[in-house]
Design a protein around this motif. Sequence first.
Motif, PDB file in Angstrom:
ATOM      1  N   VAL A 126       0.847  -1.200   0.000  1.00  0.00           N
ATOM      2  CA  VAL A 126       0.000   0.000   0.000  1.00  0.00           C
ATOM      3  C   VAL A 126       0.880   1.245   0.000  1.00  0.00           C
ATOM      4  N   SER A 127       1.964   1.218   0.751  1.00  0.00           N
ATOM      5  CA  SER A 127       2.897   2.343   0.788  1.00  0.00           C
ATOM      6  C   SER A 127       3.517   2.590  -0.589  1.00  0.00           C
ATOM      7  N   LEU A 128       3.880   1.530  -1.268  1.00  0.00           N
ATOM      8  CA  LEU A 128       4.449   1.634  -2.609  1.00  0.00           C
ATOM      9  C   LEU A 128       3.451   2.291  -3.562  1.00  0.00           C
ATOM     10  N   LEU A 129       2.213   1.820  -3.535  1.00  0.00           N
ATOM     11  CA  LEU A 129       1.181   2.404  -4.391  1.00  0.00           C
ATOM     12  C   LEU A 129       0.910   3.858  -4.009  1.00  0.00           C
ATOM     13  N   THR A 130       0.953   4.149  -2.709  1.00  0.00           N
ATOM     14  CA  THR A 130       0.744   5.522  -2.241  1.00  0.00           C
ATOM     15  C   THR A 130       1.852   6.438  -2.765  1.00  0.00           C
ATOM     16  N   GLN A 131       3.095   5.978  -2.730  1.00  0.00           N
ATOM     17  CA  GLN A 131       4.212   6.766  -3.262  1.00  0.00           C
ATOM     18  C   GLN A 131       3.986   7.104  -4.729  1.00  0.00           C
ATOM     19  N   ILE A 132       3.535   6.129  -5.484  1.00  0.00           N
ATOM     20  CA  ILE A 132       3.303   6.338  -6.914  1.00  0.00           C
ATOM     21  C   ILE A 132       2.171   7.341  -7.112  1.00  0.00           C
ATOM     22  N   LEU A 133       1.082   7.159  -6.383  1.00  0.00           N
ATOM     23  CA  LEU A 133      -0.058   8.064  -6.529  1.00  0.00           C
ATOM     24  C   LEU A 133       0.309   9.486  -6.115  1.00  0.00           C
ATOM     25  N   THR A 134       1.079   9.616  -5.052  1.00  0.00           N
ATOM     26  CA  THR A 134       1.506  10.939  -4.598  1.00  0.00           C
ATOM     27  C   THR A 134       2.430  11.583  -5.633  1.00  0.00           C
ATOM     28  N   GLY A 135       3.400  10.816  -6.126  1.00  0.00           N
ATOM     29  CA  GLY A 135       4.319  11.338  -7.143  1.00  0.00           C
ATOM     30  C   GLY A 135       3.598  11.755  -8.407  1.00  0.00           C
ATOM     31  N   GLY A 136       2.668  10.918  -8.863  1.00  0.00           N
ATOM     32  CA  GLY A 136       1.909  11.249 -10.071  1.00  0.00           C
ATOM     33  C   GLY A 136       1.015  12.463  -9.895  1.00  0.00           C
ATOM     34  N   THR A 137       0.471  12.626  -8.689  1.00  0.00           N
ATOM     35  CA  THR A 137      -0.376  13.787  -8.399  1.00  0.00           C
ATOM     36  C   THR A 137       0.464  15.056  -8.343  1.00  0.00           C
ATOM     37  N   GLU A 138       1.650  14.960  -7.716  1.00  0.00           N
ATOM     38  CA  GLU A 138       2.537  16.129  -7.612  1.00  0.00           C
ATOM     39  C   GLU A 138       3.016  16.618  -8.969  1.00  0.00           C
ATOM     40  N   THR A 139       3.197  15.713  -9.922  1.00  0.00           N
ATOM     41  CA  THR A 139       3.658  16.116 -11.259  1.00  0.00           C
ATOM     42  C   THR A 139       2.505  16.446 -12.195  1.00  0.00           C
ATOM     43  N   GLY A 140       1.273  16.234 -11.728  1.00  0.00           N
ATOM     44  CA  GLY A 140       0.102  16.515 -12.559  1.00  0.00           C
ATOM     45  C   GLY A 140      -0.226  15.421 -13.559  1.00  0.00           C
ATOM     46  N   GLU A 141       0.451  14.271 -13.448  1.00  0.00           N
ATOM     47  CA  GLU A 141       0.159  13.169 -14.371  1.00  0.00           C
ATOM     48  C   GLU A 141      -1.250  12.624 -14.147  1.00  0.00           C
ATOM     49  N   PHE A 142      -1.688  12.641 -12.910  1.00  0.00           N
ATOM     50  CA  PHE A 142      -3.066  12.310 -12.596  1.00  0.00           C
ATOM     51  C   PHE A 142      -3.482  13.015 -11.317  1.00  0.00           C
TER      52      PHE A 142
END
Length: 196
Positions: A126-142
């Motif tokens: 869950v932490s791994l997926l959270t890192q990805i979601l946070t990173g993608g949100t910060e860059t505006g990818e999603f």
Amino acid sequence: MTERKSADERTADLLTAAEAILARNRRVTVSEIAREAGIASGTFYLYFPSKAHLEATLIERYVLGAVDRAEQAMADGPSWIGRFEAVVQAMVAHALDHRPVLELQVLHTPTAGTRETIAAGTDRMVSLLTQILTGGTETGEFEVDDPSMTAALVYHGVDGVLRSSVTFERELDPDRLVATLHHNVRQMLVHEIRLD
């Protein structure tokens, strides 16, 4: 003269033997494991105090292997959405590659130590997926309002489908599962509908 195997190598042999036997049938005995690993039955007990301990170790190896595979998939992803999809695909592939151990995990009453390992593995995924979601949100990818809750929902959704296929002895089409996940994850992350 044959070279003696280390305790770690012999333990790995026993775990591999048990998984191979589980792939052929659901029941496994100490004598079958020993025979498959090429040792005497009594030698088994030098490495595991009981079959239950071997099963717990097998489940722990499965959980840690799933996390390792997901972490590698994340490192190889070309973009945030690509990393997310790669991690989910790695989860599915690992479960299906080690289905007998997933069955053991689902149908086995876990020990306290096994429960802790499963919980720690779940938290890491869950932490791994959270890192990805946070990173993608910060860059505006999603766009994701709550990355940790979204990560938990996706992880437990995938895990639930995999466990359900074992519990109810249903065949699972991995290509269909992954394609459906990728399609829905892209819609959810890239085109999240805001209700405010």
